[in-house]
Design a protein around this motif. Structure first.
Motif, PDB file in Angstrom:
ATOM      1  N   PHE A  14      -8.774  -8.601 -57.886  1.00 49.27           N
ATOM      2  CA  PHE A  14      -9.297  -9.963 -57.957  1.00 49.27           C
ATOM      3  C   PHE A  14      -8.707 -10.616 -56.740  1.00 49.27           C
ATOM      4  CE2 PHE A  14      -8.248 -14.437 -58.972  1.00 49.27           C
ATOM      5  CZ  PHE A  14      -9.815 -14.778 -59.234  1.00 49.27           C
ATOM      6  N   GLU A  15      -9.642 -11.032 -55.847  1.00 57.14           N
ATOM      7  CA  GLU A  15      -9.194 -11.873 -54.620  1.00 57.14           C
ATOM      8  C   GLU A  15      -9.117 -13.398 -54.631  1.00 57.14           C
ATOM      9  OE1 GLU A  15     -10.639 -11.716 -49.977  1.00 57.14           O
ATOM     10  OE2 GLU A  15     -11.636 -10.349 -51.165  1.00 57.14           O
ATOM     11  N   LEU A  16      -7.907 -13.819 -54.687  1.00 50.73           N
ATOM     12  CA  LEU A  16      -8.240 -15.330 -54.742  1.00 50.73           C
ATOM     13  C   LEU A  16      -8.312 -15.856 -53.273  1.00 50.73           C
ATOM     14  CD1 LEU A  16      -7.687 -17.663 -56.623  1.00 50.73           C
ATOM     15  CD2 LEU A  16      -5.248 -17.565 -56.366  1.00 50.73           C
ATOM     16  N   GLN A  17      -9.356 -16.456 -53.200  1.00 50.16           N
ATOM     17  CA  GLN A  17      -9.899 -16.872 -51.929  1.00 50.16           C
ATOM     18  C   GLN A  17      -9.247 -18.266 -51.441  1.00 50.16           C
ATOM     19  OE1 GLN A  17     -13.956 -16.133 -52.299  1.00 50.16           O
ATOM     20  NE2 GLN A  17     -14.182 -14.778 -50.741  1.00 50.16           N
ATOM     21  N   HIS A  18      -9.324 -19.145 -52.285  1.00 48.94           N
ATOM     22  CA  HIS A  18      -9.124 -20.501 -51.966  1.00 48.94           C
ATOM     23  C   HIS A  18      -8.730 -21.269 -53.265  1.00 48.94           C
ATOM     24  CE1 HIS A  18      -8.556 -24.051 -49.480  1.00 48.94           C
ATOM     25  NE2 HIS A  18      -9.248 -24.698 -50.234  1.00 48.94           N
ATOM     26  N   THR A  19      -7.832 -22.151 -53.079  1.00 49.28           N
ATOM     27  CA  THR A  19      -7.558 -23.033 -54.123  1.00 49.28           C
ATOM     28  C   THR A  19      -7.540 -24.588 -53.710  1.00 49.28           C
ATOM     29  OG1 THR A  19      -5.939 -21.509 -55.303  1.00 49.28           O
ATOM     30  CG2 THR A  19      -5.651 -23.609 -56.041  1.00 49.28           C
ATOM     31  N   ASP A  20      -8.233 -25.504 -54.377  1.00 53.81           N
ATOM     32  CA  ASP A  20      -8.539 -26.786 -53.951  1.00 53.81           C
ATOM     33  C   ASP A  20      -7.032 -27.410 -54.349  1.00 53.81           C
ATOM     34  OD1 ASP A  20      -8.921 -29.599 -53.593  1.00 53.81           O
ATOM     35  OD2 ASP A  20     -10.714 -29.470 -54.551  1.00 53.81           O
ATOM     36  N   PRO A  21      -6.387 -27.621 -53.068  1.00 48.91           N
ATOM     37  CA  PRO A  21      -4.836 -28.356 -53.309  1.00 48.91           C
ATOM     38  C   PRO A  21      -4.869 -29.645 -54.253  1.00 48.91           C
ATOM     39  CG  PRO A  21      -5.520 -28.546 -50.922  1.00 48.91           C
ATOM     40  CD  PRO A  21      -6.673 -27.898 -51.731  1.00 48.91           C
ATOM     41  N   ASN A  22      -6.202 -30.318 -54.311  1.00 47.16           N
ATOM     42  CA  ASN A  22      -6.324 -31.606 -54.846  1.00 47.16           C
ATOM     43  C   ASN A  22      -6.286 -31.340 -56.532  1.00 47.16           C
ATOM     44  OD1 ASN A  22      -6.188 -33.105 -52.318  1.00 47.16           O
ATOM     45  ND2 ASN A  22      -8.530 -32.276 -52.246  1.00 47.16           N
ATOM     46  N   THR A  23      -6.794 -30.182 -56.948  1.00 46.49           N
ATOM     47  CA  THR A  23      -6.998 -30.078 -58.356  1.00 46.49           C
ATOM     48  C   THR A  23      -6.358 -28.772 -58.871  1.00 46.49           C
ATOM     49  OG1 THR A  23      -9.269 -28.973 -57.930  1.00 46.49           O
ATOM     50  CG2 THR A  23      -9.407 -31.223 -58.257  1.00 46.49           C
ATOM     51  N   GLY A  24      -6.277 -27.734 -58.187  1.00 46.64           N
ATOM     52  CA  GLY A  24      -6.141 -26.505 -58.719  1.00 46.64           C
ATOM     53  C   GLY A  24      -7.255 -25.504 -59.008  1.00 46.64           C
ATOM     54  N   ALA A  25      -8.351 -26.078 -58.617  1.00 50.87           N
ATOM     55  CA  ALA A  25      -9.671 -25.166 -58.811  1.00 50.87           C
ATOM     56  C   ALA A  25      -9.590 -23.941 -57.824  1.00 50.87           C
ATOM     57  CB  ALA A  25     -10.936 -26.102 -58.711  1.00 50.87           C
TER      58      ALA A  25
END
Ligand code: GUN
Length: 380
Positions: A14-25
């Motif tokens: 599982f490669e976590l590519q990006h997390t929206d810093p404003n929400t955690g999505a």
């Protein structure tokens, strides 16, 4: 107790590519033996080894990457031995992409007539012929190994949402004990076995459940026991306090959810995977999800409506077929109506998570949610 290394062999990553810093999505890519799944992802439900009414090609054209199927149903009919003999679930249903099977726990509790529930196993009567059957953690794993899905689930106990605290705690403890037995029972190393967090809408029980499962080092975690009749705001609050208990680097799957609004609200709270019968079941019942909110296509006002179902939407069905024609198919009980709306609704769901994924990369997941809700009106 020490456990053998988690079962995410080279074929799972599982490669976590990006997390929206404003929400955690989160946006990621889940590598499985049958291909890569871009997350957040929605899995159409193929309970009996078929997503009702749709060919695998149609599912792919609608954007589906992975599908879900059910241990309980397939074990009853045609039987796990038969599926195994016919080459396993991928070959059996002619779906070459990733598959997840649910463990049967939830279906036993919701569909079958329960006969006896003990710490050892659950005994129930088949909803098909009334025969008496047993399901234990070991048996749930054995059946899922025979079926051969990429991702398999621990046997869990999902009590109704209105049970008291004691029953809820007992279900958490049983689910934890069963998860350890599932982990020990697993023989194949090419299937990702997920633990399931239970605990209703109680923060302490959710924490207790996660704490019991995390030492087992599953390659992913599901959140069960939601969308079982509780208020949607309670579900969102439960996600608010549950996802922080889960490892950041592993996929998180919210079972059996939900409406389009639930998907967006849950993605914002850090969920990566979903399944739900809603797009296909609603499609069979003449309800279409569109860019401007739901449409009940049987309504008499559509009789002479030449407008395509969803002219600006993502689905080919929605751009091609008029509301008047689709209404006619349902009124005349033609099966193409159910097929077209199932196809359309799956395309709607798949496009929704795809656009949300793009929004996450651009740090605008909250804005995307707000825009969609404004378009859909009061009942998204
Ligand atoms: N599907 C929807 N909810 C659940 C759950 O709590 N457990 C399982 N096993 N499947 C589910």
């Amino acid at each position: 107790m020490t456990y053998k290394k988690a079962n995410h062999v080279a074929s799972f990553r599982f490669e976590l590519q990006h997390t929206d810093p404003n929400t955690g999505a989160r946006a990621g890519q889940w590598h499985t033996p049958h291909g890569i799944v871009d997350t957040p992802a929605f899995m159409p439900v193929g309970t009996l080894g078929t997503v009702k009414g749709l060919l695998p090609e149609q599912l792919k054209a609608a954007g589906a990457q992975m599908v879900l199927s059910n241990t309980y149903h397939l074990a009853l009919r045609p039987g796990a031995d038969v599926v195994e003999e016919l080459g396993g679930l991928h070959q059996f249903m002619n779906w070459s992409g990733p598959i997840l099977t649910d463990s049967g726990g939830f279906q036993v509790f919701s569909l079958a007539k329960l006969s006896k529930l003990t710490d050892d196993q659950v005994v129930f009567r088949s909803h098909i012929d009334g025969s008496l059957l047993e399901l234990s953690p070991e048996k749930a794993i054995r059946i899922q190994e025979q079926l051969g899905a990429d991702c398999i689930m621990c046997l869990d106990e999902c009590p109704p949402h209105d049970v008291g605290q004691d029953r809820l705690r007992a279900a958490v403890q049983r689910t934890t004990a069963w998860a350890a037995r599932c982990r020990d029972a697993q023989k194949r190393d090419d299937q990702a076995l997920f633990g399931i967090v239970q605990g209703g809408i109680d923060p302490h029980l959710r924490e207790e459940s996660a704490e019991g499962l995390l030492p087992l080092d599953f390659p992913g975690y599901a959140i069960g026991g939601l969308s079982v009749g509780e208020d949607p705001n309670d579900m969102y609050k439960t996600l608010d306090f549950t996802t922080p208990f889960l490892p950041v680097e592993k996929p998180r799957y919210l079972m059996g959810v939900g409406k389009p609004v639930d998907l967006l609200e849950s993605i914002i709270r850090g969920v990566d995977l979903f399944d739900c019968v809603m797009p296909t079941r609603n499609g069979r019942n003449a309800m279409a999800f569109t860019s401007n909110g739901p449409v009940k296509i049987r309504n008499a006002k559509y009789q002479r409506d030449v407008t395509p179902l969803d002219p600006d939407g993502p689905s080919e069905v929605g751009r091609i077929y008029s509301r008047g024609y689709l209404r006619h198919l349902f009124v005349a009980k033609e099966m193409l109506g159910a097929i077209l709306l199932s196809w359309h609704n799956i395309a709607f769901y798949e496009n929704l998570v795809r656009e949300m994924r793009q929004a996450i990369f651009e740090n605008r997941s909250a804005e995307f949610r707000a825009d969609q809700l404004a378009r859909w009106g009061s009942d998204p």
